[in-house]
Scaffold this motif. Structure first.
Motif, PDB file in Angstrom:
ATOM      1  N   LEU A  33      82.510 -20.132  57.360  1.00 53.30           N
ATOM      2  CA  LEU A  33      83.751 -18.614  56.332  1.00 53.30           C
ATOM      3  C   LEU A  33      82.666 -18.293  55.753  1.00 53.30           C
ATOM      4  N   LEU A  34      82.060 -18.723  54.925  1.00 51.19           N
ATOM      5  CA  LEU A  34      81.006 -18.642  53.736  1.00 51.19           C
ATOM      6  C   LEU A  34      79.394 -17.981  53.899  1.00 51.19           C
ATOM      7  N   GLY A  35      79.555 -19.197  54.912  1.00 53.60           N
ATOM      8  CA  GLY A  35      78.141 -18.783  55.970  1.00 53.60           C
ATOM      9  C   GLY A  35      77.839 -17.297  56.853  1.00 53.60           C
ATOM     10  N   LEU A  36      79.340 -17.100  57.664  1.00 53.75           N
ATOM     11  CA  LEU A  36      78.996 -15.367  57.913  1.00 53.75           C
ATOM     12  C   LEU A  36      79.125 -14.465  57.847  1.00 53.75           C
ATOM     13  N   SER A  37      79.877 -14.867  56.299  1.00 53.90           N
ATOM     14  CA  SER A  37      80.058 -13.572  55.339  1.00 53.90           C
ATOM     15  C   SER A  37      78.838 -12.776  54.256  1.00 53.90           C
ATOM     16  N   CYS A  38      77.753 -14.149  53.969  1.00 54.21           N
ATOM     17  CA  CYS A  38      76.526 -14.012  54.448  1.00 54.21           C
ATOM     18  C   CYS A  38      75.986 -12.850  54.560  1.00 54.21           C
ATOM     19  N   LEU A  39      75.839 -13.412  55.979  1.00 54.66           N
ATOM     20  CA  LEU A  39      74.722 -13.050  56.806  1.00 54.66           C
ATOM     21  C   LEU A  39      76.117 -11.326  57.102  1.00 54.66           C
ATOM     22  N   TRP A  40      76.601 -11.439  57.045  1.00 55.93           N
ATOM     23  CA  TRP A  40      77.659  -9.602  57.710  1.00 55.93           C
ATOM     24  C   TRP A  40      76.906  -9.135  56.017  1.00 55.93           C
ATOM     25  N   GLY A  42      74.241  -9.751  54.418  1.00 56.24           N
ATOM     26  CA  GLY A  42      73.252  -9.153  54.613  1.00 56.24           C
ATOM     27  C   GLY A  42      73.188  -8.157  55.475  1.00 56.24           C
ATOM     28  N   PHE A  43      73.650  -7.914  56.334  1.00 54.47           N
ATOM     29  CA  PHE A  43      73.392  -7.270  57.597  1.00 54.47           C
ATOM     30  C   PHE A  43      73.773  -5.818  56.867  1.00 54.47           C
ATOM     31  N   LEU A  44      74.702  -5.578  56.082  1.00 57.81           N
ATOM     32  CA  LEU A  44      75.470  -4.114  56.132  1.00 57.81           C
ATOM     33  C   LEU A  44      74.164  -3.840  54.496  1.00 57.81           C
ATOM     34  N   ILE A  45      74.025  -4.333  53.319  1.00 59.01           N
ATOM     35  CA  ILE A  45      72.891  -3.615  52.998  1.00 59.01           C
ATOM     36  C   ILE A  45      71.168  -3.679  53.529  1.00 59.01           C
ATOM     37  N   TRP A  64      69.096  -8.095  50.553  1.00 57.48           N
ATOM     38  CA  TRP A  64      69.475  -8.322  51.724  1.00 57.48           C
ATOM     39  C   TRP A  64      69.101  -8.819  52.289  1.00 57.48           C
ATOM     40  N   ALA A  65      67.668  -9.592  51.593  1.00 59.62           N
ATOM     41  CA  ALA A  65      67.148 -11.113  52.546  1.00 59.62           C
ATOM     42  C   ALA A  65      67.561 -12.629  51.658  1.00 59.62           C
ATOM     43  N   VAL A  66      68.202 -12.210  51.015  1.00 55.01           N
ATOM     44  CA  VAL A  66      68.820 -13.708  50.123  1.00 55.01           C
ATOM     45  C   VAL A  66      70.345 -13.775  50.935  1.00 55.01           C
ATOM     46  N   PRO A  67      70.759 -12.972  50.829  1.00 55.81           N
ATOM     47  CA  PRO A  67      71.776 -13.285  51.752  1.00 55.81           C
ATOM     48  C   PRO A  67      71.938 -14.077  52.383  1.00 55.81           C
ATOM     49  N   SER A  68      70.641 -13.451  54.037  1.00 59.60           N
ATOM     50  CA  SER A  68      70.398 -13.193  54.841  1.00 59.60           C
ATOM     51  C   SER A  68      69.788 -14.673  55.148  1.00 59.60           C
ATOM     52  N   ILE A  69      69.333 -14.718  54.162  1.00 54.77           N
ATOM     53  CA  ILE A  69      68.781 -16.373  54.557  1.00 54.77           C
ATOM     54  C   ILE A  69      70.036 -17.663  53.804  1.00 54.77           C
ATOM     55  N   ALA A  70      70.259 -17.503  53.127  1.00 55.24           N
ATOM     56  CA  ALA A  70      71.022 -18.101  52.741  1.00 55.24           C
ATOM     57  C   ALA A  70      72.661 -18.341  53.901  1.00 55.24           C
ATOM     58  N   VAL A  81      69.851 -16.250  66.060  1.00 58.23           N
ATOM     59  CA  VAL A  81      68.813 -15.794  65.666  1.00 58.23           C
ATOM     60  C   VAL A  81      69.293 -14.294  66.637  1.00 58.23           C
ATOM     61  N   PRO A  82      70.119 -14.207  67.849  1.00 57.69           N
ATOM     62  CA  PRO A  82      70.192 -13.458  68.302  1.00 57.69           C
ATOM     63  C   PRO A  82      71.196 -11.906  66.792  1.00 57.69           C
ATOM     64  N   PHE A  83      71.869 -12.836  66.212  1.00 64.00           N
ATOM     65  CA  PHE A  83      72.518 -11.846  65.029  1.00 64.00           C
ATOM     66  C   PHE A  83      71.620 -10.918  64.347  1.00 64.00           C
ATOM     67  N   LEU A  84      70.351 -11.654  63.731  1.00 65.32           N
ATOM     68  CA  LEU A  84      69.826 -11.206  63.066  1.00 65.32           C
ATOM     69  C   LEU A  84      68.962  -9.648  63.873  1.00 65.32           C
ATOM     70  N   ALA A  85      68.671 -10.586  65.154  1.00 65.70           N
ATOM     71  CA  ALA A  85      67.912  -9.472  65.475  1.00 65.70           C
ATOM     72  C   ALA A  85      68.331  -8.272  66.748  1.00 65.70           C
ATOM     73  N   LEU A  86      69.939  -8.740  66.809  1.00 69.22           N
ATOM     74  CA  LEU A  86      70.986  -7.344  67.491  1.00 69.22           C
ATOM     75  C   LEU A  86      71.106  -5.753  65.744  1.00 69.22           C
ATOM     76  N   ALA A  87      70.914  -7.185  64.298  1.00 70.75           N
ATOM     77  CA  ALA A  87      71.032  -6.565  63.621  1.00 70.75           C
ATOM     78  C   ALA A  87      69.903  -5.388  62.826  1.00 70.75           C
ATOM     79  N   ALA A  88      68.708  -5.818  63.316  1.00 74.99           N
ATOM     80  CA  ALA A  88      67.736  -5.137  63.110  1.00 74.99           C
ATOM     81  C   ALA A  88      67.243  -3.984  64.042  1.00 74.99           C
ATOM     82  N   GLY A  89      68.104  -4.391  65.390  1.00 75.45           N
ATOM     83  CA  GLY A  89      68.213  -3.127  65.979  1.00 75.45           C
ATOM     84  C   GLY A  89      68.556  -1.700  65.230  1.00 75.45           C
ATOM     85  N   TYR A  90      70.567  -1.946  65.591  1.00 78.42           N
ATOM     86  CA  TYR A  90      71.067  -1.529  64.588  1.00 78.42           C
ATOM     87  C   TYR A  90      71.045  -0.711  63.344  1.00 78.42           C
ATOM     88  N   SER A  91      69.997  -1.399  63.349  1.00 79.24           N
ATOM     89  CA  SER A  91      69.682  -0.218  61.573  1.00 79.24           C
ATOM     90  C   SER A  91      68.503   0.500  62.192  1.00 79.24           C
TER      91      SER A  91
END
Length: 208
Positions: A33-40, A42-45, A64-70, A81-91
């Motif tokens: 829950l903590l990790g997925l929240s950080c990823l989320w 990070g994506f929004l920021i 955005w870099a710090v929560p994404s890495i955390a 990996v696909p989450f970060l790739a799709l997040a980058a594409g969406y942005s």
């Protein structure tokens, strides 16, 4: 205080509480829950960092870099990996017309990657989440059609010549998905009322 509320609004607490319900319905553990929240977040920021919308304060890149890495470290799953790739594409949907046209699918896909590490994410849950999140994101494009048309964002509604301001369609869709997650989690009905109250109180904090 005004600056703090501006940044807080960009974090979209109304959609985060919906995600927490989804995570709980799929048996998320505290570390997940903590990790997925950080990823989320990070994506929004990162999304805000890329879009730089009028009326929204700018974020520095470490925000955005710090929560994404955390989040990646905490979740420790290949689905990051696909989450970060799709997040980058969406942005990039405001810069690349083709990405704007398929952005609801990208959003649905990144939500699937986000829940993939969870024990309850079986094939039926994955399909349900993909369909509901894709449809809800499309409702967001309908809401933003007037703004997207002015800014030249080639979303599906704009391509279909729909350019009206439709503010309520997304909040209704958000409340509907929250009801589904509450039902899946077997939570009491008043949980949904509390979540909808939080959504109603925080939705207008996001500058639009």
């Amino acid at each position: 205080m005004e600056r703090a509320l501006n940044y807080l609004g960009q974090l979209r607490i109304y959609s985060y509480v919906d995600l927490v319900l989804l995570f709980l319905s799929l048996d998320a553990q505290p570390r997940q829950l903590l990790g997925l929240s950080c990823l989320w977040f990070g994506f929004l920021i990162h999304l805000e960092w890329q879009h730089r919308d009028v009326g929204r304060l700018h974020w520095p890149w470490p925000a955005w870099a710090v929560p994404s890495i955390a989040g990646t470290v905490l979740v420790a799953d290949p689905a990051c990996v696909p989450f970060l790739a799709l997040a980058a594409g969406y942005s990039l949907k405001k810069r690349i017309p083709m990405l704007a046209a398929i952005s609801p699918l990208l959003n649905g896909g990144l939500k699937i990657a986000l829940i993939a590490p969870l024990a309850g994410a079986d094939a039926e849950a994955v399909l349900l989440v993909f369909v509901l999140m894709t449809m809800r994101n499309l409702l967001g494009d309908v809401r933003d059609a007037a703004k997207d048309a002015r800014e030249g964002v080639a979303s599906i509604p704009v391509r279909m010549r729909y350019k009206k301001h439709t503010p309520l369609v997304y909040p209704v869709g958000l409340a509907a998905t929250s009801a589904v997650w509450v039902a899946l989690a077997g939570l009491p009905w008043w949980t949904w009322l509390c979540v909808v109250a939080v959504q109603a109180l925080t939705y207008r904090l996001t500058p639009r």
